[in-house]
Design a protein around this motif. Structure first.
Motif, PDB file in Angstrom:
ATOM      1  N   ALA A  18      57.577  32.104  46.380  1.00  0.00           N
ATOM      2  CA  ALA A  18      56.661  32.902  45.560  1.00  0.00           C
ATOM      3  C   ALA A  18      55.247  32.501  45.939  1.00  0.00           C
ATOM      4  CB  ALA A  18      56.914  32.659  44.071  1.00  0.00           C
ATOM      5  N   ILE A  19      54.313  33.355  45.593  1.00  0.00           N
ATOM      6  CA  ILE A  19      52.929  33.156  46.033  1.00  0.00           C
ATOM      7  C   ILE A  19      52.123  32.410  44.975  1.00  0.00           C
ATOM      8  CG2 ILE A  19      50.818  34.323  46.770  1.00  0.00           C
ATOM      9  CD1 ILE A  19      53.276  34.471  48.707  1.00  0.00           C
ATOM     10  N   ASP A  20      51.560  31.276  45.378  1.00  0.00           N
ATOM     11  CA  ASP A  20      50.678  30.496  44.515  1.00  0.00           C
ATOM     12  C   ASP A  20      49.208  30.807  44.775  1.00  0.00           C
ATOM     13  OD1 ASP A  20      52.830  28.728  43.389  1.00  0.00           O
ATOM     14  OD2 ASP A  20      53.018  28.201  45.507  1.00  0.00           O
ATOM     15  N   VAL A  21      48.917  31.194  46.020  1.00  0.00           N
ATOM     16  CA  VAL A  21      47.549  31.522  46.436  1.00  0.00           C
ATOM     17  C   VAL A  21      47.583  32.870  47.148  1.00  0.00           C
ATOM     18  CG1 VAL A  21      45.585  30.863  47.875  1.00  0.00           C
ATOM     19  CG2 VAL A  21      46.907  29.098  46.700  1.00  0.00           C
ATOM     20  N   GLY A  27      47.315  29.430  39.510  1.00  0.00           N
ATOM     21  CA  GLY A  27      47.276  30.323  40.654  1.00  0.00           C
ATOM     22  C   GLY A  27      45.847  30.568  41.076  1.00  0.00           C
ATOM     23  N   LYS A  28      45.692  30.978  42.316  1.00  0.00           N
ATOM     24  CA  LYS A  28      44.367  31.274  42.861  1.00  0.00           C
ATOM     25  C   LYS A  28      44.422  32.621  43.561  1.00  0.00           C
ATOM     26  CE  LYS A  28      42.491  27.059  42.133  1.00  0.00           C
ATOM     27  NZ  LYS A  28      41.202  26.721  41.526  1.00  0.00           N
ATOM     28  N   ILE A  29      43.469  33.478  43.262  1.00  0.00           N
ATOM     29  CA  ILE A  29      43.328  34.762  43.942  1.00  0.00           C
ATOM     30  C   ILE A  29      41.918  34.820  44.524  1.00  0.00           C
ATOM     31  CG2 ILE A  29      43.296  37.271  43.700  1.00  0.00           C
ATOM     32  CD1 ILE A  29      45.259  36.924  41.336  1.00  0.00           C
ATOM     33  N   ILE A  30      41.841  35.011  45.838  1.00  0.00           N
ATOM     34  CA  ILE A  30      40.558  35.120  46.530  1.00  0.00           C
ATOM     35  C   ILE A  30      40.488  36.501  47.163  1.00  0.00           C
ATOM     36  CG2 ILE A  30      38.990  34.107  48.222  1.00  0.00           C
ATOM     37  CD1 ILE A  30      39.808  32.125  46.063  1.00  0.00           C
ATOM     38  N   ASN A  31      39.490  37.277  46.787  1.00  0.00           N
ATOM     39  CA  ASN A  31      39.294  38.611  47.345  1.00  0.00           C
ATOM     40  C   ASN A  31      38.130  38.590  48.331  1.00  0.00           C
ATOM     41  OD1 ASN A  31      41.336  39.687  45.662  1.00  0.00           O
ATOM     42  ND2 ASN A  31      39.872  39.881  43.977  1.00  0.00           N
ATOM     43  N   ILE A  32      38.378  39.049  49.544  1.00  0.00           N
ATOM     44  CA  ILE A  32      37.314  39.108  50.550  1.00  0.00           C
ATOM     45  C   ILE A  32      36.607  40.450  50.419  1.00  0.00           C
ATOM     46  CG2 ILE A  32      36.729  38.936  52.979  1.00  0.00           C
ATOM     47  CD1 ILE A  32      37.861  36.366  51.633  1.00  0.00           C
ATOM     48  N   SER A  33      35.361  40.372  50.002  1.00  0.00           N
ATOM     49  CA  SER A  33      34.568  41.565  49.740  1.00  0.00           C
ATOM     50  C   SER A  33      33.401  41.638  50.732  1.00  0.00           C
ATOM     51  CB  SER A  33      34.072  41.544  48.286  1.00  0.00           C
ATOM     52  OG  SER A  33      33.412  42.740  47.965  1.00  0.00           O
ATOM     53  N   SER A  34      32.351  42.324  50.350  1.00  0.00           N
ATOM     54  CA  SER A  34      31.212  42.526  51.248  1.00  0.00           C
ATOM     55  C   SER A  34      29.924  42.589  50.447  1.00  0.00           C
ATOM     56  CB  SER A  34      31.393  43.838  52.019  1.00  0.00           C
ATOM     57  OG  SER A  34      30.198  44.203  52.698  1.00  0.00           O
ATOM     58  N   MET A  35      28.845  42.180  51.101  1.00  0.00           N
ATOM     59  CA  MET A  35      27.535  42.307  50.456  1.00  0.00           C
ATOM     60  C   MET A  35      27.204  43.773  50.180  1.00  0.00           C
ATOM     61  SD  MET A  35      24.886  41.493  53.578  1.00  0.00           S
ATOM     62  CE  MET A  35      24.848  42.494  55.074  1.00  0.00           C
ATOM     63  N   TRP A  36      27.826  44.690  50.945  1.00  0.00           N
ATOM     64  CA  TRP A  36      27.560  46.105  50.693  1.00  0.00           C
ATOM     65  C   TRP A  36      28.224  46.576  49.409  1.00  0.00           C
ATOM     66  CZ3 TRP A  36      23.545  46.212  53.070  1.00  0.00           C
ATOM     67  CH2 TRP A  36      23.386  45.916  54.418  1.00  0.00           C
ATOM     68  N   ALA A  60      50.812  30.350  50.279  1.00  0.00           N
ATOM     69  CA  ALA A  60      49.725  31.320  50.275  1.00  0.00           C
ATOM     70  C   ALA A  60      50.118  32.556  51.065  1.00  0.00           C
ATOM     71  CB  ALA A  60      48.452  30.709  50.864  1.00  0.00           C
ATOM     72  N   LEU A  61      49.674  33.712  50.598  1.00  0.00           N
ATOM     73  CA  LEU A  61      49.805  34.970  51.323  1.00  0.00           C
ATOM     74  C   LEU A  61      48.409  35.406  51.748  1.00  0.00           C
ATOM     75  CD1 LEU A  61      51.137  37.657  52.271  1.00  0.00           C
ATOM     76  CD2 LEU A  61      50.884  38.482  49.913  1.00  0.00           C
ATOM     77  N   ILE A  62      48.253  35.692  53.031  1.00  0.00           N
ATOM     78  CA  ILE A  62      46.981  36.183  53.561  1.00  0.00           C
ATOM     79  C   ILE A  62      47.224  37.566  54.144  1.00  0.00           C
ATOM     80  CG2 ILE A  62      45.076  35.780  55.163  1.00  0.00           C
ATOM     81  CD1 ILE A  62      45.905  32.813  55.219  1.00  0.00           C
ATOM     82  N   THR A  63      46.551  38.579  53.617  1.00  0.00           N
ATOM     83  CA  THR A  63      46.665  39.918  54.195  1.00  0.00           C
ATOM     84  C   THR A  63      45.646  40.063  55.328  1.00  0.00           C
ATOM     85  OG1 THR A  63      45.091  40.988  52.682  1.00  0.00           O
ATOM     86  CG2 THR A  63      47.395  40.827  51.956  1.00  0.00           C
ATOM     87  N   GLY A  64      45.997  40.898  56.296  1.00  0.00           N
ATOM     88  CA  GLY A  64      45.109  41.081  57.442  1.00  0.00           C
ATOM     89  C   GLY A  64      44.910  39.794  58.219  1.00  0.00           C
ATOM     90  N   ALA A  65      46.017  39.110  58.521  1.00  0.00           N
ATOM     91  CA  ALA A  65      45.929  37.762  59.088  1.00  0.00           C
ATOM     92  C   ALA A  65      45.998  37.728  60.606  1.00  0.00           C
ATOM     93  CB  ALA A  65      47.052  36.896  58.511  1.00  0.00           C
ATOM     94  N   SER A  66      46.018  38.875  61.260  1.00  0.00           N
ATOM     95  CA  SER A  66      46.207  38.875  62.709  1.00  0.00           C
ATOM     96  C   SER A  66      44.905  38.704  63.481  1.00  0.00           C
ATOM     97  CB  SER A  66      46.893  40.171  63.154  1.00  0.00           C
ATOM     98  OG  SER A  66      46.109  41.307  62.832  1.00  0.00           O
ATOM     99  N   GLN A 122      60.680  40.823  49.833  1.00  0.00           N
ATOM    100  CA  GLN A 122      61.078  40.009  50.982  1.00  0.00           C
ATOM    101  C   GLN A 122      60.725  38.542  50.748  1.00  0.00           C
ATOM    102  OE1 GLN A 122      59.386  41.327  54.744  1.00  0.00           O
ATOM    103  NE2 GLN A 122      59.792  39.365  55.731  1.00  0.00           N
ATOM    104  N   ILE A 123      59.540  38.293  50.197  1.00  0.00           N
ATOM    105  CA  ILE A 123      59.130  36.921  49.897  1.00  0.00           C
ATOM    106  C   ILE A 123      60.041  36.314  48.840  1.00  0.00           C
ATOM    107  CG2 ILE A 123      57.270  35.522  48.889  1.00  0.00           C
ATOM    108  CD1 ILE A 123      55.292  37.547  50.188  1.00  0.00           C
ATOM    109  N   GLU A 124      60.355  37.103  47.806  1.00  0.00           N
ATOM    110  CA  GLU A 124      61.242  36.627  46.746  1.00  0.00           C
ATOM    111  C   GLU A 124      62.642  36.344  47.287  1.00  0.00           C
ATOM    112  OE1 GLU A 124      63.168  38.331  42.607  1.00  0.00           O
ATOM    113  OE2 GLU A 124      61.147  38.966  43.170  1.00  0.00           O
ATOM    114  N   ASP A 125      63.112  37.190  48.195  1.00  0.00           N
ATOM    115  CA  ASP A 125      64.441  37.006  48.780  1.00  0.00           C
ATOM    116  C   ASP A 125      64.522  35.731  49.615  1.00  0.00           C
ATOM    117  OD1 ASP A 125      65.277  39.323  47.581  1.00  0.00           O
ATOM    118  OD2 ASP A 125      65.100  40.566  49.384  1.00  0.00           O
TER     119      ASP A 125
END
Length: 246
Positions: free
Chosen positions: A84-87, A136-145, A8-14, A77-80
């Motif tokens: 590969a990303i499954d999630v 594959g699974k793609i989860i997008n973190i959105s907002s009620m706004w 899995a790849l998580i963006t904004g993971a810090s 970089q991930i490919e190297d």
């Protein structure tokens, strides 16, 4: 999807939701690539902690996901690394509070590129592997706004509204390849983004939420894992996770 040997790849993971999601998925046995833009040192330490605690591979990757070229380089970089990303969890995002008439075009572009264009960029490079694997699974973190719009947050609302329709459209496009795309439209979560409220403002906002409180990032992380492991027929959904606010 079988979680074992999945990456899995998580963006904004810090911090915030992304950090909580990293722990949730590491505990569940996923290999992780954890992205951040500037907090590389702290994210590296966190990745090491997760590796030692849960005995899974956690690799920090520094990248400004608002920059399409940097996203391309991150996936290279991930490919190297022969992975590969499954999630894909598109979590990174920024807010902007203020009157639209006072907003500069650079500020507008920064919000749109970080919150919406980044989702396009990450999906573009994650999808080929998923299509080849027929899962594959793609989860997008959105907002009620992104559902209802918020005064003084026009750019943020527009970006998240775009994420919501992006989710529904891409889900239709990828359903024949057994790839599920869903979004979580978050309400008020107790993260750094909402640390701008003083005690009185926070209490007033909590009173407006039927659940009577902010959600913890860990609750969103739990929802992310449930969506990843949900039956494949669940796709194209924007799930409002707001304590009954809307």
């Amino acid at each position: 999807m079988n979680k074992f040997m999945k990456t899995a790849l998580i963006t904004g993971a810090s911090h915030g939701i992304g950090k909580a999601a990293a722990r949730q998925l590491a505990q569940a046995g996923y290999r992780l690539f954890l992205n951040c833009r500037t907090s590389v040192e702290s994210l590296t330490a966190y990745a090491k902690e997760l590796t030692e605690t849960y005995h899974v591979e956690c690799t920090p990757v520094a990248c400004d996901i608002s920059d399409h070229a940097q996203v391309a380089a991150m996936f290279q970089q991930i490919e190297d690394s022969h992975d590969a990303i499954d999630v894909l969890i598109n979590n990174a995002g920024i807010s902007h509070i203020g009157l639209l008439q006072d907003m500069s075009i650079d500020e507008w572009n920064r919000v749109i590129n970080t919150n919406l264009t980044s989702v396009f960029s990450c999906c573009k490079y994650a999808i080929p592997h998923m299509v080849a694997q027929k899962q594959g699974k793609i989860i997008n973190i959105s907002s009620m706004w992104g559902v209802s719009g918020a005064s003084c947050e026009v750019a943020y609302s527009a970006s998240k509204g775009g994420v919501n329709l992006f989710t529904r459209a891409l889900a239709k496009e990828l359903a024949p390849s057994n790839i599920q795309v869903n979004a979580i439209a978050c309400g008020v979560i107790d993260t750094r983004m909402n640390a701008c409220f003083d005690d009185d403002e926070r209490a007033e906002l909590e009173n407006e939420i039927p659940a009577g409180r902010f959600a913890a990032p860990e609750e969103v992380a739990e929802m992310i894992l449930k969506l990843i492991e949900a039956p494949g027929y669940l796709t194209g959904q924007v799930i409002t996770f707001d304590g009954g606010y809307l």
